[in-house]
Design a protein around this motif. Structure first.
Motif, PDB file in Angstrom:
ATOM      1  N   SER A 259     -33.686 -27.194 -31.861  1.00 21.96           N
ATOM      2  CA  SER A 259     -32.383 -27.785 -32.195  1.00 21.96           C
ATOM      3  C   SER A 259     -32.595 -28.860 -33.256  1.00 21.96           C
ATOM      4  O   SER A 259     -31.975 -29.923 -33.228  1.00 21.96           O
ATOM      5  N   ASN A 297     -27.710 -25.692 -27.395  1.00 26.82           N
ATOM      6  CA  ASN A 297     -26.665 -24.737 -27.039  1.00 26.82           C
ATOM      7  C   ASN A 297     -27.089 -23.850 -25.872  1.00 26.82           C
ATOM      8  O   ASN A 297     -26.743 -24.118 -24.736  1.00 26.82           O
ATOM      9  N   TYR A 298     -27.844 -22.796 -26.157  1.00 26.76           N
ATOM     10  CA  TYR A 298     -28.192 -21.816 -25.142  1.00 26.76           C
ATOM     11  C   TYR A 298     -29.701 -21.589 -25.114  1.00 26.76           C
ATOM     12  O   TYR A 298     -30.353 -21.587 -26.153  1.00 26.76           O
ATOM     13  N   SER A 326     -30.736 -26.692 -21.030  1.00 21.48           N
ATOM     14  CA  SER A 326     -29.873 -26.240 -22.125  1.00 21.48           C
ATOM     15  C   SER A 326     -28.608 -27.078 -22.175  1.00 21.48           C
ATOM     16  O   SER A 326     -28.033 -27.411 -21.128  1.00 21.48           O
ATOM     17  N   ARG A 328     -25.515 -26.341 -23.340  1.00 18.43           N
ATOM     18  CA  ARG A 328     -24.315 -25.640 -22.868  1.00 18.43           C
ATOM     19  C   ARG A 328     -24.649 -24.882 -21.586  1.00 18.43           C
ATOM     20  O   ARG A 328     -24.280 -25.326 -20.503  1.00 18.43           O
ATOM     21  N   ALA A 372     -18.608 -20.859 -29.957  1.00 13.78           N
ATOM     22  CA  ALA A 372     -19.387 -22.070 -30.214  1.00 13.78           C
ATOM     23  C   ALA A 372     -20.279 -21.904 -31.440  1.00 13.78           C
ATOM     24  O   ALA A 372     -20.424 -22.836 -32.245  1.00 13.78           O
ATOM     25  N   LEU A 373     -20.848 -20.708 -31.616  1.00 14.15           N
ATOM     26  CA  LEU A 373     -21.700 -20.492 -32.779  1.00 14.15           C
ATOM     27  C   LEU A 373     -20.895 -20.165 -34.029  1.00 14.15           C
ATOM     28  O   LEU A 373     -21.342 -20.449 -35.147  1.00 14.15           O
ATOM     29  N   GLN A 376     -20.435 -23.297 -35.787  1.00 10.17           N
ATOM     30  CA  GLN A 376     -21.591 -23.689 -36.591  1.00 10.17           C
ATOM     31  C   GLN A 376     -21.670 -22.886 -37.885  1.00 10.17           C
ATOM     32  O   GLN A 376     -22.035 -23.436 -38.931  1.00 10.17           O
TER      33      GLN A 376
END
Length: 417
Positions: A259, A297-298, A326, A328, A372-373, A376
């Protein structure tokens, strides 16, 4: 690898109705489809018994001069020094280029040359050296059958570290890559690949491993992927041949803390930032026995991918992984998806949709995972994504990077096939 705003908005619209197109009930995942994911172990490569050693420096002033003088099966043996050149292997198959000391034999692109070593002929082996500061890639194989990179370090090259495309029957082992705007390690556009990545380390890149449209007897195993924007990303794109990505096996890796806002990026990394292992539009993949931790995130996500076409993930098997810390959720299945994706016997604390940790057969994926992605992606498209500069990314931990044993030994085949 950047995706246009039009395509991203199209995906966002698809996500909005994804609850109704989640796909069939989950069936057995990762059965291999056209191509098995895992490559059977083969006998070790054989040593050549008839070869000439071409020494640099000494007999030759440059690596390129030694390459041009060599015959198939020969060894170009490079002593310590900084070599300001871009080496091309275009005429001599079954050649080995090897340094005598991984950390002291350095190819330097001086931020202006394209690739450290580029091979376009079969069965070329590159071992025990470092490539830095190239405008494209550190080490590069293109459209070959038979290749190997061992005990290599690639850092602060503009695009990829250790890269091959449209190539089969090869491996990377005992390598390190950092500071690249795309991925540290890449295998792309091969089906079946007959390839293996093992015992490597990738950090401070946009993506640790990227494998666009690559699969079939393809294994990524027993390696460390950390402090990249994203960790391990088998993915589908129309920009390379024969989509979708099909049948890779991701096994026994440590994937942590991917990240990194300070990692270099140019086009794609931030779109999947904060995910440890992301199967993006792929089918028939197996994600086994990995330790995945500390992602914004994941931990492990199976997601759709949009390019010229929408690719829904199908028949992927996520089994026996340990996933934790994680931001999320630990396990995620995005919508839309085409069914057959299965999460079994994983040790994890959270998932979307719920109950993935129990391996239940569910309809559909979760639109919120994909959304969510998408956010981004849009942030990246707007130029608002954080990214570092590849030219001044952190240097590798050279004291931790071992040279190959016995660099004077006879050259060997790239792989046994």
């Amino acid at each position: 690898m950047a995706l246009s705003r039009r395509r991203l908005l199209r995906l966002a619209g698809t996500v909005g109705v994804a609850g109704s197109i989640g796909g069939a009930a989950l069936a057995q995942g990762g059965d291999g489809g056209r191509y098995p994911a895992d490559q059977p172990r083969r006998e070790p490569p054989r040593e050549y018994d008839d070869y000439t050693v071409h020494r640099v420096p000494g007999a030759y002033d440059s690596i390129q001069a030694a390459v041009e003088a060599a015959e198939p099966r020969d060894l170009v043996l490079v002593g310590p020094g900084i070599y300001r050149e871009a080496v091309r292997v275009t005429d001599t198959p079954r050649l080995t280029i090897r340094g005598t000391d991984r950390n002291e034999v350095i190819l330097d692109g001086e931020f202006r040359r394209e690739d450290g070593i580029l091979s376009t002929v079969d069965d070329v082996v590159v071992e025990n050296m470092t490539a830095r500061n190239y405008q494209r890639n550190g080490f590069f194989w293109s459209s070959v059958t038979g290749w190997r990179g061992s005990y290599l370090t690639a850092y602060n090259n503009r695009v990829y570290g250790i890269y091959n495309i449209d190539s089969t029957h090869g491996r990377y082992d005992n390598c390190y890559a950092s500071g690249h705007t795309d991925s540290g390690f890449y295998i792309g556009q091969c089906k079946p690949c007959y390839a293996r990545i093992e015992d490597v380390r990738s950090e401070h890149n946009a993506i640790g491993y990227s494998g666009t449209n690559a699969g079939g007897y393809l294994t990524v195993a027993n390696s460390v992927w950390r402090h990249n924007k994203a960790g391990v990303v088998p993915n589908t794109l129309d920009s390379e041949a024969d989509p979708p990505q099909d049948a890779a096996r991701i096994e026994g890796n440590l994937v942590e803390h991917n990240s990194n806002d300070d990692a270099p990026d140019a086009a794609f990394g931030y779109a999947t930032s904060g995910v440890g292992i992301s199967v993006a539009g792929g089918i028939n993949n197996e994600v086994f026995d990995n330790e995945v931790r500390g992602h914004a995130n994941y931990g492990i996500a199976v997601l759709p991918m949009i390019d010229e076409n929408l690719y829904q993930p199908r028949n992927n098997l996520v089994r026996g992984n340990t996933v934790s810390e994680s931001g999320r959720v630990d396990l995620a299945l995005g919508a839309p998806q085409a069914g057959g994706n299965r999460f079994v016997d994983n040790e994890a604390n959270s998932s979307r949709p719920g109950h993935l940790t129990g391996g239940l057969r569910l309809l559909g994926g979760d639109p919120a995972v994909t959304a969510a992605l998408v956010e981004q992606y849009l942030q990246l498209e707007n130029g608002d994504a954080p990214m570092g500069d590849w030219q001044d990314a952190p240097e590798p931990p050279f004291d931790e990077l071992e040279s190959m044993p016995d660099p004077e030994r006879a050259p060997r085949e790239a792989v046994r096939r």
